[in-house]
Design a protein around this motif. Sequence first.
Motif, PDB file in Angstrom:
ATOM      1  N   UNK A  95       0.689  -1.195   0.196  1.00 47.40           N
ATOM      2  CA  UNK A  95      -0.057  -0.118   0.044  1.00 47.40           C
ATOM      3  C   UNK A  95       0.755   1.274  -0.053  1.00 47.40           C
ATOM      4  N   UNK A  96       2.088   1.156   0.070  1.00 50.45           N
ATOM      5  CA  UNK A  96       3.142   2.317  -0.026  1.00 50.45           C
ATOM      6  C   UNK A  96       3.779   2.372  -1.208  1.00 50.45           C
ATOM      7  N   UNK A  97       4.330   1.361  -1.826  1.00 48.64           N
ATOM      8  CA  UNK A  97       5.397   1.002  -2.732  1.00 48.64           C
ATOM      9  C   UNK A  97       5.059   0.256  -3.783  1.00 48.64           C
ATOM     10  N   UNK A  98       5.564   0.533  -4.977  1.00 46.89           N
ATOM     11  CA  UNK A  98       5.238  -0.452  -6.270  1.00 46.89           C
ATOM     12  C   UNK A  98       6.779  -0.359  -6.830  1.00 46.89           C
ATOM     13  N   UNK A  99       7.412  -1.499  -6.801  1.00 48.51           N
ATOM     14  CA  UNK A  99       8.886  -1.608  -7.172  1.00 48.51           C
ATOM     15  C   UNK A  99       9.013  -2.867  -8.098  1.00 48.51           C
ATOM     16  N   UNK A 100      10.040  -2.523  -8.799  1.00 47.11           N
ATOM     17  CA  UNK A 100      10.477  -3.661  -9.618  1.00 47.11           C
ATOM     18  C   UNK A 100      11.865  -3.647 -10.185  1.00 47.11           C
ATOM     19  N   UNK A 101      12.229  -4.654 -10.539  1.00 45.60           N
ATOM     20  CA  UNK A 101      13.713  -4.783 -10.940  1.00 45.60           C
ATOM     21  C   UNK A 101      13.962  -5.572 -12.266  1.00 45.60           C
ATOM     22  N   UNK A 102      14.449  -4.967 -13.306  1.00 44.55           N
ATOM     23  CA  UNK A 102      14.613  -5.517 -14.738  1.00 44.55           C
ATOM     24  C   UNK A 102      15.948  -5.850 -15.111  1.00 44.55           C
ATOM     25  N   UNK A 103      16.284  -6.870 -15.486  1.00 42.56           N
ATOM     26  CA  UNK A 103      17.630  -7.409 -16.084  1.00 42.56           C
ATOM     27  C   UNK A 103      17.447  -7.874 -17.391  1.00 42.56           C
ATOM     28  N   UNK A 104      18.321  -7.298 -18.241  1.00 39.02           N
ATOM     29  CA  UNK A 104      18.039  -7.807 -19.686  1.00 39.02           C
ATOM     30  C   UNK A 104      19.334  -8.035 -20.305  1.00 39.02           C
ATOM     31  N   UNK A 105      19.575  -9.089 -20.948  1.00 37.35           N
ATOM     32  CA  UNK A 105      20.726  -9.375 -21.688  1.00 37.35           C
ATOM     33  C   UNK A 105      21.151  -8.688 -22.852  1.00 37.35           C
ATOM     34  N   UNK A 106      21.794  -7.792 -23.372  1.00 39.10           N
ATOM     35  CA  UNK A 106      21.938  -6.836 -24.326  1.00 39.10           C
ATOM     36  C   UNK A 106      22.602  -7.635 -25.493  1.00 39.10           C
ATOM     37  N   UNK A 107      21.977  -7.613 -26.734  1.00 35.19           N
ATOM     38  CA  UNK A 107      22.901  -8.220 -27.855  1.00 35.19           C
ATOM     39  C   UNK A 107      24.282  -7.894 -27.993  1.00 35.19           C
ATOM     40  N   UNK A 108      25.189  -8.510 -28.166  1.00 34.93           N
ATOM     41  CA  UNK A 108      26.352  -8.107 -28.266  1.00 34.93           C
ATOM     42  C   UNK A 108      26.864  -8.074 -29.739  1.00 34.93           C
ATOM     43  N   UNK A 109      27.854  -7.554 -29.961  1.00 39.71           N
ATOM     44  CA  UNK A 109      28.199  -7.013 -31.430  1.00 39.71           C
ATOM     45  C   UNK A 109      28.407  -8.261 -31.990  1.00 39.71           C
ATOM     46  N   UNK A 110      27.973  -8.690 -33.297  1.00 37.54           N
ATOM     47  CA  UNK A 110      28.348  -9.774 -33.995  1.00 37.54           C
ATOM     48  C   UNK A 110      27.416 -11.124 -33.748  1.00 37.54           C
ATOM     49  N   UNK A 111      26.632 -11.029 -32.668  1.00 37.84           N
ATOM     50  CA  UNK A 111      25.883 -11.967 -32.182  1.00 37.84           C
ATOM     51  C   UNK A 111      24.878 -12.535 -33.245  1.00 37.84           C
ATOM     52  N   UNK A 112      24.348 -11.336 -34.173  1.00 32.85           N
ATOM     53  CA  UNK A 112      23.594 -11.980 -35.322  1.00 32.85           C
ATOM     54  C   UNK A 112      24.202 -12.554 -36.508  1.00 32.85           C
TER      55      UNK A 112
END
Length: 312
Positions: free
Chosen positions: A161-178
């Motif tokens: 009732x006081x706080x709405x919180x979140x944590x997001x971790x994402x793996x970024x594409x690295x150069x050459x991966x595609x």
Amino acid sequence: MLVRLTDAWQDILARRAANSETGAYPAPVRQLLGEMAAAGVLMQGNIKFNGALVLQIFGDGPVKLGVVEVQPDLSLRATCTQVGKVADDATLSQMVNVNNEGRCAITLDPQDRLPGQQPYQGVVPLFGDRGEKLENISEVLEHYMLQSEQLDTVLVLAADDKVAAGLLIQRLPIEGESNLAGQVDSLMRESVLGQSEDFSRISILTKSIKREELLGLDAETILHRLYWEEPLARFEPFIGETGPRFACRCNRERVRNMIRSLGTEEVEGIIAEQGQVEVGCDFCGAQYRFDPVDAAGLFTGLPTDLHPGSVH
Ligand SMILES: [Zn+2]
């Protein structure tokens, strides 16, 4: 990315509690909407979309609809429509996925949308890969992000009732991966592998955070507690005027247009029955009243408003 909504979230809850027709949200609904609010801000902050990001949940249980709308400047509003009783210990599926028909939609509505252009919308069911009902909105959104962005994502959400919180971790594409198979040299392969090990370690650390920690600790403490062995570089937080804050986009003109679209007959019927037309905004609680004179004025403008080919 870490979000911690305090004033904005309390504002949303206070407006709902002040609504004499609905009263305050029951605890499970509050948790759902708070987690959606935190997630909406994380997603908007993550993609920096030039338009509104709208996160919706369509339920087939007592919760019919949950909506969170986050603008590019991180101003936000949120509301939930509940019909019938929600038990104090109701799970996500008991609220929105009783008959397997619940779903979640993510809409990106560009600010400079051309007439006739549809906003982009992605819809995800509330089921996991093995057909099990998902009980955390965070898992639903992880699925969505993996599908839409092709990026591994870890999302942890919590709200009270006081706080709405979140944590997001994402793996970024690295150069050459595609690069096509075979074109990635061995050095690159090693680095892809290393990156993925880093990501799984950081994922595990991230998932180890407890609800009370996410709700109760400040960003600095959370970062050090979870990733104390990692090299950390912290970006300037967005707070106050540049940070997430409550703002509603309703106004009298939009309500006028909405009432006008009902047609003269319908509006006259409401006036005859209730003496006025009253429309409340679900997001902020504003009440818009149109007495018989105001209401008549909505339609006297018609001849000048009526353009050939326009739909009324
Ligand atoms: Zn409003």
